[in-house]
Design a protein around this motif. Structure first.
Motif, PDB file in Angstrom:
ATOM      1  N   ARG A 107      56.850  53.065  33.935  1.00 39.97           N
ATOM      2  CA  ARG A 107      57.316  51.471  33.445  1.00 39.97           C
ATOM      3  C   ARG A 107      55.522  50.686  32.802  1.00 39.97           C
ATOM      4  O   ARG A 107      55.103  49.551  33.036  1.00 39.97           O
ATOM      5  CB  ARG A 107      57.245  51.112  34.299  1.00 39.97           C
ATOM      6  N   TYR A 108      54.239  50.812  33.703  1.00 40.78           N
ATOM      7  CA  TYR A 108      53.360  50.300  33.983  1.00 40.78           C
ATOM      8  C   TYR A 108      52.083  51.469  32.767  1.00 40.78           C
ATOM      9  O   TYR A 108      51.136  51.270  32.809  1.00 40.78           O
ATOM     10  CB  TYR A 108      52.722  50.294  35.250  1.00 40.78           C
ATOM     11  N   ILE A 109      53.140  52.238  31.879  1.00 37.96           N
ATOM     12  CA  ILE A 109      52.774  52.684  31.081  1.00 37.96           C
ATOM     13  C   ILE A 109      51.282  51.839  30.067  1.00 37.96           C
ATOM     14  O   ILE A 109      50.205  52.329  29.565  1.00 37.96           O
ATOM     15  CB  ILE A 109      53.066  53.558  29.523  1.00 37.96           C
ATOM     16  N   PRO A 110      51.764  50.660  29.333  1.00 41.67           N
ATOM     17  CA  PRO A 110      50.451  49.421  28.774  1.00 41.67           C
ATOM     18  C   PRO A 110      49.856  49.293  29.223  1.00 41.67           C
ATOM     19  O   PRO A 110      48.262  49.749  29.322  1.00 41.67           O
ATOM     20  CB  PRO A 110      51.887  48.945  28.208  1.00 41.67           C
ATOM     21  N   VAL A 111      50.115  49.501  30.742  1.00 42.28           N
ATOM     22  CA  VAL A 111      48.759  48.922  31.580  1.00 42.28           C
ATOM     23  C   VAL A 111      47.838  50.330  32.013  1.00 42.28           C
ATOM     24  O   VAL A 111      46.605  49.281  31.595  1.00 42.28           O
ATOM     25  CB  VAL A 111      49.438  48.286  33.148  1.00 42.28           C
ATOM     26  N   ILE A 112      48.079  51.249  31.884  1.00 42.81           N
ATOM     27  CA  ILE A 112      47.013  52.114  32.393  1.00 42.81           C
ATOM     28  C   ILE A 112      46.585  52.420  31.067  1.00 42.81           C
ATOM     29  O   ILE A 112      45.148  52.554  31.050  1.00 42.81           O
ATOM     30  CB  ILE A 112      48.476  53.489  33.039  1.00 42.81           C
ATOM     31  N   ALA A 113      47.372  52.186  29.871  1.00 45.05           N
ATOM     32  CA  ALA A 113      46.848  52.858  28.125  1.00 45.05           C
ATOM     33  C   ALA A 113      45.523  51.661  28.142  1.00 45.05           C
ATOM     34  O   ALA A 113      44.283  51.976  27.668  1.00 45.05           O
ATOM     35  CB  ALA A 113      47.591  52.600  27.434  1.00 45.05           C
ATOM     36  N   LYS A 114      45.741  50.469  29.112  1.00 46.73           N
ATOM     37  CA  LYS A 114      44.569  49.057  29.077  1.00 46.73           C
ATOM     38  C   LYS A 114      43.301  49.674  29.209  1.00 46.73           C
ATOM     39  O   LYS A 114      42.412  49.330  28.792  1.00 46.73           O
ATOM     40  CB  LYS A 114      45.646  48.302  29.483  1.00 46.73           C
ATOM     41  N   TRP A 115      43.512  49.744  30.653  1.00 42.26           N
ATOM     42  CA  TRP A 115      42.747  50.756  31.377  1.00 42.26           C
ATOM     43  C   TRP A 115      42.175  51.528  31.580  1.00 42.26           C
ATOM     44  O   TRP A 115      41.177  52.212  31.711  1.00 42.26           O
ATOM     45  CB  TRP A 115      43.207  50.369  33.515  1.00 42.26           C
ATOM     46  N   ALA A 116      42.632  52.606  30.947  1.00 37.13           N
ATOM     47  CA  ALA A 116      42.169  53.812  29.678  1.00 37.13           C
ATOM     48  C   ALA A 116      40.953  53.377  28.730  1.00 37.13           C
ATOM     49  O   ALA A 116      40.370  53.992  28.493  1.00 37.13           O
ATOM     50  CB  ALA A 116      42.930  54.619  29.930  1.00 37.13           C
ATOM     51  N   GLY A 117      41.724  51.931  28.089  1.00 38.30           N
ATOM     52  CA  GLY A 117      40.502  51.296  27.461  1.00 38.30           C
ATOM     53  C   GLY A 117      41.039  50.835  25.490  1.00 38.30           C
ATOM     54  O   GLY A 117      40.647  51.179  24.676  1.00 38.30           O
ATOM     55  N   PHE A 118      42.622  51.042  26.192  1.00 42.92           N
ATOM     56  CA  PHE A 118      43.492  51.368  24.832  1.00 42.92           C
ATOM     57  C   PHE A 118      43.742  50.227  24.647  1.00 42.92           C
ATOM     58  O   PHE A 118      44.317  49.641  25.358  1.00 42.92           O
ATOM     59  CB  PHE A 118      44.415  51.749  24.550  1.00 42.92           C
ATOM     60  N   LYS A 119      43.132  48.857  24.312  1.00 47.55           N
ATOM     61  CA  LYS A 119      43.542  47.543  24.077  1.00 47.55           C
ATOM     62  C   LYS A 119      44.697  46.744  23.329  1.00 47.55           C
ATOM     63  O   LYS A 119      45.213  45.787  23.266  1.00 47.55           O
ATOM     64  CB  LYS A 119      42.594  46.241  23.697  1.00 47.55           C
ATOM     65  N   ARG A 120      45.229  48.182  21.641  1.00 47.68           N
ATOM     66  CA  ARG A 120      45.518  46.741  20.816  1.00 47.68           C
ATOM     67  C   ARG A 120      47.069  47.580  20.916  1.00 47.68           C
ATOM     68  O   ARG A 120      47.557  48.929  20.791  1.00 47.68           O
ATOM     69  CB  ARG A 120      44.895  47.939  19.426  1.00 47.68           C
TER      70      ARG A 120
END
Length: 316
Positions: free
Chosen positions: A176-189
């Motif tokens: 449910r937090y994949i967008p958060v995980i992606a953001k922390w990995a540097g994917f901000k778009r």
């Protein structure tokens, strides 16, 4: 390959033929090259037999079967590892997500260059016992993650660049937090897209109320690991020093107060007879423990094989 459709499932034997036929129709209409990855999370209702039959009719289907039920996050993680498409689409197997949304999700990833596009079920066909906690949950997640443009973190219908799913790891209740995980990995778009939400056609929901508590704990885990995973001393050390200093200052103040009372020949109580002394003592002990925890965590972090594992976008 254009698209990989990753579908985690658990006891969805009735919906699988209709879902895979619907996806196939959409893909053929838009002439996409694609694959469908079905991850059977330990189903007990004959879902795997249905998958074997569907695979015989459609070679685009790839399937993985778990020996037991591990959860949606584990199924997604395995599906992500197997995906070969330039764009990866995830969706639930219960027919509440529409494959007709796939072309627009694909377009936004490819043409608008988003790293991740998450579905938003603006109009939901779920009971209040599910929608009200979900709204609260999404509000808390937006505040803690800083991703303010998403309304529905838990929507199963999402689209990703291939680089995103190959760079993240999903476990526990963290799907449910994949967008958060992606953001922390540097994917901000990251953006969202309003999608159609259909009433459940077969079976019943597999999620109970306990998922909200587990999800909240996983959110705290993501927040801590994302911010302090490679520098735990900054968190534990800061908290420890602040606690230690607070206790130390209180203890010094009590001692000075006693000395002033003695010098003025005023009545006074012994330092150890005052409740503040015990608060000071507890703060000093907790501060010391937190500092030592940070020190040990720092040693473990520096010894980890992942200590210098960073996400690199380009090398020229």
């Amino acid at each position: 390959m254009d698209i990989s459709v990753v579908i985690p499932l658990y006891n969805e034997v009735d919906s699988l033929p209709e879902l895979t036929a619907w996806i196939r129709q959409v893909m053929d209409d838009h002439r996409f090259s694609y694959e469908i990855i079905l991850v059977d999370d330990g189903s007990t209702d004959g879902s795997w037999m249905a998958i074997e039959g569907l695979k015989a009719m459609n070679p685009k289907i790839t399937a993985v079967k778990f020996r037991r039920n591990y959860g949606k996050s584990a199924a997604l993680n395995v599906g992500f590892a197997a995906a070969q498409g330039d764009v990866v689409i995830t969706m639930d197997a219960d027919l509440q997500d529409s494959p007709d949304e796939i072309p627009e999700l694909y377009r936004r990833i490819v043409q608008e260059d988003f790293d991740l596009v998450s579905g938003w079920k603006r109009q939901r066909h779920d009971p209040p016992s599910k929608t009200i906690p979900t709204k609260l949950f999404n509000s808390v997640t937006r505040g803690m993650s800083g991703i303010h443009n998403l309304h529905d973190f838990n929507c199963g219908l999402k689209a990703y660049k291939k680089e995103v799913v190959k760079s993240i790891e999903v476990y526990g209740e963290m799907h449910r937090y994949i967008p958060v995980i992606a953001k922390w990995a540097g994917f901000k778009r990251i953006d969202e897209q309003v999608v159609q939400h259909y009433p459940r056609k077969y079976g019943k929901t597999k999620f109970g109320p306990g998922r909200f508590m587990k999800g909240f704990l996983d959110l705290l885990s993501i927040f801590f690991v994302g911010k302090f995973g490679k520098r735990p001393m900054h968190f534990f050390g800061t908290m420890g020093v602040l606690s230690f200093l607070a206790g130390f200052i209180i203890a010094i103040w009590l001692i000075v107060e006693k000395l002033v009372s003695i010098a003025n020949q005023s009545p006074y109580r012994n330092v150890t007879e005052q409740p503040l002394f015990f608060f000071a003592l507890i703060a000093i002990v907790i501060g010391t423990q937190l500092f030592l925890t940070g020190f040990i965590a720092e040693l473990v972090s520096r010894s980890s094989a992942e200590r210098n594992n960073y996400q690199i976008e380009k090398v020229i």
